[in-house]
Structure formats: C-alpha cells, structure tokens
Design a protein around this motif. Structure first.
Motif, PDB file in Angstrom:
ATOM      1  N   ALA A   1      40.019  15.637  13.248  1.00  0.00           N
ATOM      2  CA  ALA A   1      40.898  16.720  13.856  1.00  0.00           C
ATOM      3  C   ALA A   1      41.767  16.315  14.811  1.00  0.00           C
ATOM      4  CB  ALA A   1      39.734  17.497  14.665  1.00  0.00           C
ATOM      5  N   ILE A   2      41.265  14.813  15.453  1.00  0.00           N
ATOM      6  CA  ILE A   2      42.247  14.000  16.164  1.00  0.00           C
ATOM      7  C   ILE A   2      43.461  13.876  15.668  1.00  0.00           C
ATOM      8  CG2 ILE A   2      42.470  11.992  17.627  1.00  0.00           C
ATOM      9  CD1 ILE A   2      39.432  12.376  18.309  1.00  0.00           C
ATOM     10  N   VAL A   3      43.194  13.106  14.337  1.00  0.00           N
ATOM     11  CA  VAL A   3      44.324  12.625  13.677  1.00  0.00           C
ATOM     12  C   VAL A   3      45.182  13.810  13.110  1.00  0.00           C
ATOM     13  CG1 VAL A   3      44.827  11.674  11.232  1.00  0.00           C
ATOM     14  CG2 VAL A   3      43.295  10.680  12.545  1.00  0.00           C
ATOM     15  N   VAL A   4      44.744  14.876  12.668  1.00  0.00           N
ATOM     16  CA  VAL A   4      45.646  16.225  12.448  1.00  0.00           C
ATOM     17  C   VAL A   4      46.513  16.613  13.513  1.00  0.00           C
ATOM     18  CG1 VAL A   4      45.763  18.492  11.513  1.00  0.00           C
ATOM     19  CG2 VAL A   4      44.265  16.956  10.164  1.00  0.00           C
ATOM     20  N   ALA A   5      45.804  16.735  14.775  1.00  0.00           N
ATOM     21  CA  ALA A   5      46.484  17.157  15.706  1.00  0.00           C
ATOM     22  C   ALA A   5      47.619  16.310  16.074  1.00  0.00           C
ATOM     23  CB  ALA A   5      45.535  17.386  16.902  1.00  0.00           C
ATOM     24  N   ALA A   6      47.048  14.800  16.269  1.00  0.00           N
ATOM     25  CA  ALA A   6      48.202  13.875  16.536  1.00  0.00           C
ATOM     26  C   ALA A   6      49.376  13.704  15.747  1.00  0.00           C
ATOM     27  CB  ALA A   6      47.603  12.665  16.648  1.00  0.00           C
ATOM     28  N   VAL A   7      48.940  13.881  14.506  1.00  0.00           N
ATOM     29  CA  VAL A   7      50.334  13.890  13.351  1.00  0.00           C
ATOM     30  C   VAL A   7      51.230  15.134  13.578  1.00  0.00           C
ATOM     31  CG1 VAL A   7      50.746  13.988  11.058  1.00  0.00           C
ATOM     32  CG2 VAL A   7      49.096  12.455  11.770  1.00  0.00           C
ATOM     33  N   ALA A   8      50.604  16.362  13.794  1.00  0.00           N
ATOM     34  CA  ALA A   8      51.353  17.310  13.680  1.00  0.00           C
ATOM     35  C   ALA A   8      52.142  17.620  15.042  1.00  0.00           C
ATOM     36  CB  ALA A   8      50.433  18.889  13.586  1.00  0.00           C
ATOM     37  N   GLY A   9      51.358  17.106  16.029  1.00  0.00           N
ATOM     38  CA  GLY A   9      52.075  17.122  17.275  1.00  0.00           C
ATOM     39  C   GLY A   9      53.056  16.351  17.813  1.00  0.00           C
ATOM     40  N   THR A  10      53.045  15.005  17.099  1.00  0.00           N
ATOM     41  CA  THR A  10      53.942  14.001  17.212  1.00  0.00           C
ATOM     42  C   THR A  10      55.255  14.616  16.454  1.00  0.00           C
ATOM     43  OG1 THR A  10      52.577  12.218  17.175  1.00  0.00           O
ATOM     44  CG2 THR A  10      54.744  11.724  16.691  1.00  0.00           C
TER      45      THR A  10
ATOM     46  N   ALA B   1      47.379  10.040   4.169  1.00  0.00           N
ATOM     47  CA  ALA B   1      46.973  11.092   3.123  1.00  0.00           C
ATOM     48  C   ALA B   1      47.671  12.299   3.604  1.00  0.00           C
ATOM     49  CB  ALA B   1      45.589  11.429   3.200  1.00  0.00           C
ATOM     50  N   MET B   2      48.297  12.378   4.807  1.00  0.00           N
ATOM     51  CA  MET B   2      48.980  13.491   5.389  1.00  0.00           C
ATOM     52  C   MET B   2      50.470  13.351   4.967  1.00  0.00           C
ATOM     53  SD  MET B   2      47.361  14.315   8.959  1.00  0.00           S
ATOM     54  CE  MET B   2      48.221  15.840   9.281  1.00  0.00           C
ATOM     55  N   LEU B   3      50.837  12.232   4.287  1.00  0.00           N
ATOM     56  CA  LEU B   3      52.163  11.975   3.986  1.00  0.00           C
ATOM     57  C   LEU B   3      52.775  13.131   3.061  1.00  0.00           C
ATOM     58  CD1 LEU B   3      54.813  10.326   4.014  1.00  0.00           C
ATOM     59  CD2 LEU B   3      53.719   8.988   2.010  1.00  0.00           C
ATOM     60  N   VAL B   4      51.862  13.594   1.998  1.00  0.00           N
ATOM     61  CA  VAL B   4      52.002  14.427   0.867  1.00  0.00           C
ATOM     62  C   VAL B   4      52.443  15.864   1.440  1.00  0.00           C
ATOM     63  CG1 VAL B   4      51.464  15.859  -0.961  1.00  0.00           C
ATOM     64  CG2 VAL B   4      51.047  13.385  -0.908  1.00  0.00           C
ATOM     65  N   PRO B   5      51.634  16.458   2.174  1.00  0.00           N
ATOM     66  CA  PRO B   5      51.899  17.936   2.844  1.00  0.00           C
ATOM     67  C   PRO B   5      53.078  17.886   3.747  1.00  0.00           C
ATOM     68  CG  PRO B   5      49.725  17.038   3.912  1.00  0.00           C
ATOM     69  CD  PRO B   5      50.396  16.142   2.673  1.00  0.00           C
ATOM     70  N   VAL B   6      53.380  16.900   4.427  1.00  0.00           N
ATOM     71  CA  VAL B   6      54.536  16.822   5.511  1.00  0.00           C
ATOM     72  C   VAL B   6      55.920  16.669   4.610  1.00  0.00           C
ATOM     73  CG1 VAL B   6      55.454  14.948   7.022  1.00  0.00           C
ATOM     74  CG2 VAL B   6      53.090  15.598   7.408  1.00  0.00           C
TER      75      VAL B   6
END
Length: 329
Positions: free
Chosen positions: A88-97, A217-222
C-alpha cells in the motif's frame, strides 16, 4: 534498416558500454551514468552517416529489448511476500509522485509529459523507467534531450540517496523491516537500493530489493496508461509526432516474462542470465543516447527539470516515511 548498416553505430555504442562497465567496476560508480557521460563525450560522431543508423537502432530497438527483459527479475511470489502494508505504501508513493510531477510541470509551465516522465522515473525505477516511459511519449523537439537529462538527474539523485539514506534510517530509529521499506520505496535505481540496503545489513538489503521490485512491477500499468493518454491526445504536451501503440510490444514481452517467471517456467540461472542481458542492453542504449546528445543541448532545457526531480525525490521519501509512521501507529 539493413543489419550491416546498423553494425558500425551499434558496435560503437557497445564499445562505450564496455568502457563504462570497466569504469563503474573500477570506481564503484553507477554504470548507466558512466555510459551516458562517455557517450556524450563522443557527441561529435552523432551525425556520422556511417554511425547514425546503428546509434538509432541501439537507442530504440536495443532499449526496448532491454526493458522487456526486466520482466525476468520479477515474480508474483515476491510481490505477495511483501504483505499488504508495504504494498500500500509503495502504490501510494508511486501514484502520488507521478501526480506530483505532473502538478509541478503545470506550475512551472512545462509540458505535462515532462512532469510525467520525471515523476515516473523517480517513482518507479530511475533510469530504466525514464527510458521505458520515453519510448511511449510522442516525439517532440526536446523529448530526447529531456529524457537524457532525466537519466542524469535520477541517477545522480539515486546515488546521493544511497549514501545518505542509510544514515537517515538509523537516525530515525527504523527497524530492519521499516528501513527496507524506506530504502526500497524511495531510492530510484535498483542498484543503489541494493547498495544502500546492504550498507545496513543483509536482511535490510534483501527486504529493500523486494520492495523495489514491487515498484518495478508498476512500470507496466504506468507505461500503458501513459501510452493511452498520449495516443488519445490527453497528455497536454503539445508535442507533435507519431502516436504510440496502446500496448507496446516490449511491454507485452515484459508482462509475459513476469508471468513465466512467476509460474516457475524460467529456470533461475536463465532468469539471471536474461537479467544480465537486460542490463547490458540498457547500458548500450544509454551510451547511444549519450552520443546523440550534447551538453549544450541539455543546458538549453534550463533549471526547472532539475528542480522538478529534486522536489519529486524529496516528495517520495516523505510519502514513504509517512506511510511507515502510519503503519507504526
């Protein structure tokens, strides 16, 4: 493009990559940054009719091949093992940044694509993310130069973070798990995450690497999202160019390799080998991009991109530390 036409420029990029690898090993520095700087030293060769086709091939095709092979470094079991709170922390940090980068670009009156590029690079995996995101952005006048500046910026900031963040973790009294989340969740490049983690302990190093792989791993959806935005003209960059495909082939390959790796189809030795191939592809690509870019051209982009990356770096660190504090409570 005929293979023979691409050979001279590709071999030149490979030679620069080999030299960069030697220097990185000799002086314990970031390989991609050495490749970029060495490449820029050979900018005088960028317009050579003999080298230009190969430099184009290395900076585009080899780049995308390398990004695709990053999928061999990620498995579903690694992501599941992290647990809910770090995820959750990672997802929030990536989306927020990324959102913060977009907002900064708007406030500084820069194209939105620049904010998304720097925000995505800081949020996900540094230079590799910058190259992957750049591959789906429309081709604009300054886009390639801005990508190079982003690579320089995130690599430099990542190296600075590698040096200072372990000390910050100690000063804040973070335990091993919290330190792993902080380092893996806020440092840009994988190599620097590993270095920072193992400066503290092997336990922190392993944990930080897993957290970092979740960001990768969040590279693909982004990238898929960005490709969709710019394909449909909602990126706000104003750049004119060929619209990128909605799902680039190299991302399809990335997802396929993640799936195969998760299913245990790819033997560990093969995965390690493909990971090395990926690393070398990215080094060769960044060397070729360096040859194609001059310091004078980078300087023309001004101070705002640098300020954006510094602000985004501080932002993601603050978000991750805030998440750790909330999880503590």
């Amino acid at each position: 493009m005929r293979p023979l036409a691409a050979a001279p420029g590709s071999l030149a990029a490979l030679a620069i990559a080999l030299a960069a690898s030697y220097l990185a090993e000799r002086y314990q520095g970031p390989q991609l940054l050495f490749a970029l700087m060495l490449g820029m030293a050979f900018n005088f060769a960028a317009e050579s009719r003999r080298l230009k086709p190969g430099l184009e091939f290395a900076s585009r095709t080899v780049l995308r091949f390398g990004v695709a092979l990053l999928g061999t470094r990620i498995g579903l079991e690694q992501i599941v093992a992290l647990g809910a709170a770090p995820a959750a922390i990672v997802v929030a940090a990536v989306a927020g940044t990324i959102a913060f980068g977009w907002l900064l670009a708007r406030l500084m009156r820069r194209p939105a694509s620049e904010g998304l590029l720097t925000g995505g690079a800081v949020a996900i995996c540094g230079a590799s993310a910058a190259l992957a995101i750049s591959a789906v952005l429309p081709a604009g006048k300054d886009q390639q130069r801005f990508t190079l500046l982003t690579v320089v910026g995130v690599t430099t900031l990542s190296t600075i973070a590698m040096v200072f963040y372990p000390t910050i973790a100690g000063e804040l009294g973070l335990d091993a798990r919290q330190a792993a989340i902080f380092l893996g969740g806020s440092i840009h490049d994988v190599a620097q995450v590993v270095g920072a983690g193992f400066m503290i302990s092997p336990e922190v190093g392993d944990g930080a690497t897993l957290v970092k792989l979740l960001r990768v791993a969040m590279l693909v959806p982004v990238v898929v999202l960005f490709a969709h935005l710019f394909r449909n003209g909602h990126g706000g960059s104003g750049a004119q160019g060929k619209r990128p495909p909605i799902l680039p082939g190299f991302l399809v390959a990335f997802v396929l390799l993640v799936a195969l790796n998760s299913a245990g189809v790819v033997p560990a030795g093969v995965a390690r080998g493909l990971g090395e191939v990926s690393r070398w592809c990215l080094v060769v690509a960044i060397a070729a991009l360096g040859v194609k870019t001059s310091l004078m051209q980078l300087a023309e982009l001004g101070w705002k991109p640098v300020a954006m990356m510094v602000a985004e770096t501080l932002f993601i660190a603050a978000v991750v530390l805030g998440g750790i504090a909330l999880a503590r409570g």
